[in-house]
Design a protein around this motif. Structure first.
Motif, PDB file in Angstrom:
ATOM      1  N   VAL A  77      21.730  58.106 -92.032  1.00 22.42           N
ATOM      2  CA  VAL A  77      22.977  57.530 -91.510  1.00 22.42           C
ATOM      3  C   VAL A  77      22.779  57.069 -90.071  1.00 22.42           C
ATOM      4  N   LEU A  78      22.136  57.917 -89.266  1.00 28.31           N
ATOM      5  CA  LEU A  78      21.894  57.546 -87.864  1.00 28.31           C
ATOM      6  C   LEU A  78      20.983  56.327 -87.766  1.00 28.31           C
ATOM      7  N   ARG A  79      19.973  56.270 -88.616  1.00 32.06           N
ATOM      8  CA  ARG A  79      19.066  55.120 -88.596  1.00 32.06           C
ATOM      9  C   ARG A  79      19.821  53.839 -88.951  1.00 32.06           C
ATOM     10  N   THR A  80      20.702  53.931 -89.962  1.00 33.37           N
ATOM     11  CA  THR A  80      21.505  52.771 -90.350  1.00 33.37           C
ATOM     12  C   THR A  80      22.430  52.363 -89.212  1.00 33.37           C
ATOM     13  N   THR A  81      23.055  53.350 -88.553  1.00 29.85           N
ATOM     14  CA  THR A  81      23.955  53.061 -87.436  1.00 29.85           C
ATOM     15  C   THR A  81      23.197  52.392 -86.300  1.00 29.85           C
ATOM     16  N   VAL A  82      22.015  52.915 -85.991  1.00 33.33           N
ATOM     17  CA  VAL A  82      21.214  52.332 -84.908  1.00 33.33           C
ATOM     18  C   VAL A  82      20.833  50.897 -85.240  1.00 33.33           C
ATOM     19  N   LEU A  83      20.431  50.644 -86.480  1.00 32.80           N
ATOM     20  CA  LEU A  83      20.062  49.278 -86.871  1.00 32.80           C
ATOM     21  C   LEU A  83      21.259  48.338 -86.764  1.00 32.80           C
ATOM     22  N   ALA A  84      22.439  48.810 -87.186  1.00 37.80           N
ATOM     23  CA  ALA A  84      23.647  47.979 -87.084  1.00 37.80           C
ATOM     24  C   ALA A  84      23.982  47.698 -85.619  1.00 37.80           C
ATOM     25  N   GLN A  85      23.840  48.716 -84.775  1.00 42.66           N
ATOM     26  CA  GLN A  85      24.136  48.517 -83.361  1.00 42.66           C
ATOM     27  C   GLN A  85      23.108  47.604 -82.714  1.00 42.66           C
ATOM     28  N   GLN A  86      21.857  47.698 -83.121  1.00 41.25           N
ATOM     29  CA  GLN A  86      20.838  46.792 -82.583  1.00 41.25           C
ATOM     30  C   GLN A  86      21.146  45.349 -82.979  1.00 41.25           C
ATOM     31  N   THR A  87      21.609  45.156 -84.212  1.00 37.56           N
ATOM     32  CA  THR A  87      21.985  43.813 -84.657  1.00 37.56           C
ATOM     33  C   THR A  87      23.157  43.301 -83.843  1.00 37.56           C
ATOM     34  N   GLU A  88      24.147  44.173 -83.632  1.00 43.81           N
ATOM     35  CA  GLU A  88      25.316  43.775 -82.840  1.00 43.81           C
ATOM     36  C   GLU A  88      24.917  43.460 -81.402  1.00 43.81           C
ATOM     37  N   ILE A  89      24.009  44.256 -80.840  1.00 46.12           N
ATOM     38  CA  ILE A  89      23.546  44.005 -79.471  1.00 46.12           C
ATOM     39  C   ILE A  89      22.833  42.663 -79.398  1.00 46.12           C
ATOM     40  N   ALA A  90      22.018  42.365 -80.404  1.00 51.54           N
ATOM     41  CA  ALA A  90      21.325  41.069 -80.417  1.00 51.54           C
ATOM     42  C   ALA A  90      22.324  39.918 -80.486  1.00 51.54           C
ATOM     43  N   ALA A  91      23.377  40.079 -81.309  1.00 53.83           N
ATOM     44  CA  ALA A  91      24.396  39.028 -81.406  1.00 53.83           C
ATOM     45  C   ALA A  91      25.139  38.881 -80.083  1.00 53.83           C
ATOM     46  N   LEU A  92      25.457  40.002 -79.450  1.00 55.79           N
ATOM     47  CA  LEU A  92      26.154  39.943 -78.159  1.00 55.79           C
ATOM     48  C   LEU A  92      25.275  39.309 -77.084  1.00 55.79           C
ATOM     49  N   ARG A  93      23.980  39.601 -77.125  1.00 53.28           N
ATOM     50  CA  ARG A  93      23.076  38.980 -76.148  1.00 53.28           C
ATOM     51  C   ARG A  93      23.005  37.468 -76.360  1.00 53.28           C
ATOM     52  N   ALA A  94      22.964  37.059 -77.628  1.00 48.03           N
ATOM     53  CA  ALA A  94      22.928  35.618 -77.918  1.00 48.03           C
ATOM     54  C   ALA A  94      24.215  34.956 -77.431  1.00 48.03           C
ATOM     55  N   ALA A  95      25.371  35.602 -77.677  1.00 44.73           N
ATOM     56  CA  ALA A  95      26.643  35.046 -77.212  1.00 44.73           C
ATOM     57  C   ALA A  95      26.679  35.012 -75.694  1.00 44.73           C
ATOM     58  N   ASP A  96      26.132  36.035 -75.054  1.00 42.67           N
ATOM     59  CA  ASP A  96      26.102  36.076 -73.593  1.00 42.67           C
ATOM     60  C   ASP A  96      25.233  34.944 -73.047  1.00 42.67           C
ATOM     61  N   ARG A  97      24.075  34.725 -73.689  1.00 43.96           N
ATOM     62  CA  ARG A  97      23.217  33.615 -73.243  1.00 43.96           C
ATOM     63  C   ARG A  97      23.928  32.272 -73.403  1.00 43.96           C
ATOM     64  N   ALA A  98      24.670  32.103 -74.511  1.00 51.63           N
ATOM     65  CA  ALA A  98      25.395  30.847 -74.721  1.00 51.63           C
ATOM     66  C   ALA A  98      26.475  30.678 -73.655  1.00 51.63           C
ATOM     67  N   ARG A  99      27.192  31.757 -73.347  1.00 50.71           N
ATOM     68  CA  ARG A  99      28.233  31.668 -72.316  1.00 50.71           C
ATOM     69  C   ARG A  99      27.626  31.411 -70.950  1.00 50.71           C
ATOM     70  N   GLN A 100      26.487  32.008 -70.671  1.00 49.75           N
ATOM     71  CA  GLN A 100      25.827  31.750 -69.392  1.00 49.75           C
ATOM     72  C   GLN A 100      25.386  30.293 -69.300  1.00 49.75           C
ATOM     73  N   ALA A 101      24.897  29.749 -70.397  1.00 50.59           N
ATOM     74  CA  ALA A 101      24.505  28.329 -70.406  1.00 50.59           C
ATOM     75  C   ALA A 101      25.732  27.449 -70.168  1.00 50.59           C
ATOM     76  N   GLN A 102      26.870  27.798 -70.802  1.00 52.63           N
ATOM     77  CA  GLN A 102      28.097  27.036 -70.576  1.00 52.63           C
ATOM     78  C   GLN A 102      28.540  27.145 -69.127  1.00 52.63           C
ATOM     79  N   LEU A 103      28.433  28.348 -68.563  1.00 56.64           N
ATOM     80  CA  LEU A 103      28.829  28.551 -67.173  1.00 56.64           C
ATOM     81  C   LEU A 103      27.939  27.748 -66.234  1.00 56.64           C
ATOM     82  N   VAL A 104      26.646  27.749 -66.495  1.00 58.67           N
ATOM     83  CA  VAL A 104      25.724  26.970 -65.665  1.00 58.67           C
ATOM     84  C   VAL A 104      26.063  25.488 -65.765  1.00 58.67           C
ATOM     85  N   GLU A 105      26.355  25.024 -66.979  1.00 59.06           N
ATOM     86  CA  GLU A 105      26.713  23.610 -67.172  1.00 59.06           C
ATOM     87  C   GLU A 105      28.015  23.281 -66.444  1.00 59.06           C
TER      88      GLU A 105
END
Length: 184
Positions: A77-105
């Motif tokens: 269960v913990l391994r599954t939770t960690v994998l889900a959170q890692q996926t969510e963190i990756a998605a949040l990082r991608a969204a953050d990079r997109a927002r930073q690119a928009q902010l720079v633009e």
């Protein structure tokens, strides 16, 4: 005959020795049997203790297997939770990079607008000559203050209109109060 008597005596001695040995063996076996008989209760108690220990060991083994299975499922269960959170963190990082690119633009465009010369005003029928406004560099703070001042002026003008008009709205918007119609 002497030889015969010597031989009989030797045979008799051998027989007596064998009888003594057999008697000794019998006494030894009897002693061992008595010792086993005396130790029988101790052996029985030892057997009971060993059986009890084996039973408790089997029970402890079962409990440890249950605990191991529970721990194993918790780890899954913990391994599954960690994998889900890692996926969510990756998605949040991608969204953050997109927002930073928009902010720079956006910042780049604002910088371009601030440094760019304002286009000259077009001539109208009332003015024959064109007028141009000089370009000035405006910081973000100054731009915010100008916007806030414009909003404050618009609100003040609206409040002034409301206070002049009152609740019955006899003002025509020109500042001149309309007169009530004559009664017929």
């Amino acid at each position: 005959m002497t030889e015969f008597a010597t031989m009989v005596r030797q045979d008799t001695d051998k027989i007596y020795r064998r009888l003594d040995d057999v008697q000794d063996d019998r006494l030894l076996m009897s002693g061992r049997l008595n010792m086993l008989h005396r130790d029988r209760s101790a052996y029985a108690r030892t057997t009971l203790l060993m059986e009890r220990e084996a039973r408790l060991s089997r029970k402890a083994w079962g409990w440890s297997m249950d605990a191991s299975d529970t721990a194993h499922s918790d780890v899954r269960v913990l391994r599954t939770t960690v994998l889900a959170q890692q996926t969510e963190i990756a998605a949040l990082r991608a969204a953050d990079r997109a927002r930073q690119a928009q902010l720079v633009e956006t910042l780049r465009l604002m910088s371009t607008l601030q440094t760019q010369k304002m286009a000259p005003k077009r001539t109208t029928k009332s003015t024959l000559a064109t007028t141009t406004t000089p370009t000035t560099s405006v910081t973000d703070e100054q731009l915010k203050r100008l916007i806030d001042q414009g909003v404050a002026n618009a609100l003040a003008a609206r409040d002034a209109d409301r206070s002049r008009n009152g609740e019955d709205s006899h003002d025509s918007g020109t500042g001149i109060r309309r007169q009530a119609p004559f009664a017929r």
